[in-house]
Design a protein around this motif. Structure first.
Motif, short mmCIF file in Angstrom:
data_model
loop_
_atom_site.label_atom_id
_atom_site.label_comp_id
_atom_site.label_asym_id
_atom_site.label_seq_id
_atom_site.Cartn_x
_atom_site.Cartn_y
_atom_site.Cartn_z
N SER A 34 0.85 -1.19 0.00
CA SER A 34 0.00 0.00 0.00
C SER A 34 0.88 1.24 0.00
N ARG A 35 0.25 2.40 0.03
CA ARG A 35 0.99 3.66 -0.03
C ARG A 35 0.90 4.40 1.31
N ALA A 36 1.97 5.14 1.60
CA ALA A 36 2.03 5.93 2.84
C ALA A 36 2.73 7.24 2.54
N TYR A 37 2.36 8.26 3.31
CA TYR A 37 2.98 9.58 3.16
C TYR A 37 4.05 9.77 4.22
N PHE A 38 5.14 10.44 3.79
CA PHE A 38 6.24 10.77 4.70
C PHE A 38 6.49 12.28 4.66
N THR A 39 6.68 12.87 5.84
CA THR A 39 7.05 14.29 5.93
C THR A 39 8.56 14.42 5.73
N LEU A 40 8.96 15.38 4.89
CA LEU A 40 10.37 15.55 4.53
C LEU A 40 11.04 16.55 5.45
N ASN A 41 12.21 16.18 5.94
CA ASN A 41 13.01 17.06 6.79
C ASN A 41 14.37 17.26 6.11
N TYR A 42 14.58 18.43 5.53
CA TYR A 42 15.81 18.69 4.78
C TYR A 42 16.95 19.01 5.75
N ASN A 54 9.37 27.08 -1.21
CA ASN A 54 8.53 26.29 -2.11
C ASN A 54 8.96 24.83 -2.23
N SER A 55 9.78 24.37 -1.32
CA SER A 55 10.21 22.97 -1.36
C SER A 55 9.07 22.05 -0.93
N ASN A 56 8.99 20.86 -1.55
CA ASN A 56 7.98 19.88 -1.17
C ASN A 56 8.20 19.45 0.28
N ASP A 57 7.09 19.34 1.02
CA ASP A 57 7.22 18.95 2.42
C ASP A 57 6.78 17.52 2.68
N GLN A 58 6.35 16.79 1.63
CA GLN A 58 6.02 15.38 1.83
C GLN A 58 6.19 14.60 0.54
N ILE A 59 6.29 13.29 0.70
CA ILE A 59 6.46 12.40 -0.45
C ILE A 59 5.62 11.15 -0.19
N GLU A 60 5.09 10.57 -1.27
CA GLU A 60 4.27 9.36 -1.15
C GLU A 60 5.10 8.17 -1.63
N PHE A 76 0.18 8.24 12.55
CA PHE A 76 1.33 9.13 12.74
C PHE A 76 2.12 9.22 11.43
N LYS A 77 2.28 10.42 10.93
CA LYS A 77 3.10 10.60 9.74
C LYS A 77 4.57 10.45 10.10
N ARG A 78 5.28 9.68 9.33
CA ARG A 78 6.70 9.42 9.59
C ARG A 78 7.55 10.53 8.96
N ARG A 79 8.57 10.98 9.68
CA ARG A 79 9.49 11.99 9.16
C ARG A 79 10.70 11.28 8.54
N ILE A 80 11.08 11.76 7.38
CA ILE A 80 12.24 11.22 6.68
C ILE A 80 13.23 12.36 6.46
N ASP A 81 14.49 12.14 6.86
CA ASP A 81 15.54 13.12 6.63
C ASP A 81 16.03 13.03 5.19
N ILE A 82 16.11 14.18 4.53
CA ILE A 82 16.63 14.26 3.17
C ILE A 82 17.96 14.99 3.20
N ASP A 83 19.02 14.28 2.81
CA ASP A 83 20.37 14.84 2.80
C ASP A 83 20.54 15.68 1.54
N VAL A 84 20.48 17.02 1.71
CA VAL A 84 20.51 17.93 0.56
C VAL A 84 21.90 18.02 -0.06
#
Length: 313
Positions: A34-42, A54-60, A76-84
């Motif tokens: 199935s699909r789930a949404y993740f909140t992005l933490n740059y 204007n950066s995207n704050d979530q990804i499916e 609970f939405k899971r936070r994912i760290d994005i290494d910029v």
């Protein structure tokens, strides 16, 4: 009879509820896709770049995992760290490829979760190039001292500057940063106040290293002392001498009591320039203080002129 039926109904409801929970738990323990949404933490932004608004704050993402895990993600939405730091510059945009995104997300998901796919082939990150520079901080202080007290030195600010990062066309317009206004009245002792910094408007893409500063100063009690300083005459015509009346003048000096104890007549130099007459007939010369001690509040000549006579040697 009715009481027996009610008792049977309660027992039936209890068994029905237990059966439902058993079925629910059994289903949750099974594996699903199935699909789930993740909140992005740059994070890990390079020093030369800043994150825009204007950066995207979530990804499916499409996942394979247990129903329990999907239920958790629904609540609970899971936070994912994005290494910029792994972004690439392509066609005027900063992007992270799908492969990089999957790799970064896989490292943060638990072992019982399989990441199958994402809702995009790349992630565009709203980044922009920045410059940085240090801007001096100016204290805004309305200081009223008690009688016979002086500010011993300058009003200081800590830190004395703020580092700003932003687009060059924005930060080049900033010459100084002012503190919020402080009003101090009837002051007779050292002071120290923490204040906020007032940043110019219209700097939406700039960030500042600090938002507060400490403004402080040293206050001392002062006294007065009179010095009799001899007058020196400059540019006397050759073959002549000049005698002034008087040959010494009174200098009033204001400073801290401790500083006045260190000052002597030799710290002053009072001159009268004969050349100022420029051939004019006069018996008066103007006086000028050409040397004076440092760290004093005020120095004042009691007389601004002296009379003189020109005598041939």
């Amino acid at each position: 009879m009715n009481g027996l039926n009610q008792k049977k109904a309660k027992v039936f409801s209890l068994f029905l509820l237990c059966s439902f929970f058993a079925w629910f738990i059994s289903n949750l323990s099974e594996t699903y896709e199935s699909r789930a949404y993740f909140t992005l933490n740059y994070r890990n932004l390079p020093d030369s770049l800043l994150l825009g608004k204007n950066s995207n704050d979530q990804i499916e993402a499409k996942l394979r995992t247990s129903g329990f895990q999907f239920l958790y993600y629904k609540i609970f939405k899971r936070r994912i760290d994005i290494d910029v730091s792994e972004v690439e510059f392509q066609n005027g945009d900063f992007v992270l490829s799908k492969e990089v995104l999957i790799k970064q997300m896989d490292q943060q998901l638990s072992q019982n979760i399989s990441l199958l796919d994402l809702d995009r082939n790349q992630l565009e990150v709203d980044l922009y190039q920045v410059d940085s520079k240090k801007i001096p901080i100016q204290a805004r202080v309305d200081l009223q001292l008690q009688q016979n007290y002086i500010l011993d030195g300058e009003i200081k600010v800590s830190p004395d500057s703020v580092e700003v990062k932003g687009p060059k066309n924005e930060i080049d317009t900033i010459k100084s940063i002012k503190t919020s206004s402080i009003q101090l009245t009837n002051v007779n002792a050292d002071f120290s106040n923490e204040v906020t910094l007032i940043f110019p408007k219209g700097l939406d893409n700039s960030i500042f290293s600090v938002g507060r500063a400490k403004v402080f100063g040293k206050v001392s009690k002062f006294s007065e002392k009179i010095f009799e300083v001899p007058v020196q005459v400059l540019n006397i015509p050759e073959g002549y001498q000049v005698r002034t009346f008087p040959n010494s003048v009174t200098v009033l000096c204001k400073a801290t009591i401790e500083r006045l104890k260190e000052i002597s007549v030799s710290d002053f130099e009072i001159v009268a320039d004969y050349g100022q007459l420029n051939g004019a007939e006069s018996s008066t010369l103007f006086l000028e203080i050409t040397q004076s001690p440092q760290k004093v509040y005020d120095i004042r000549l009691e007389e601004n002129t002296v009379n003189f006579v020109l005598e041939q040697q």
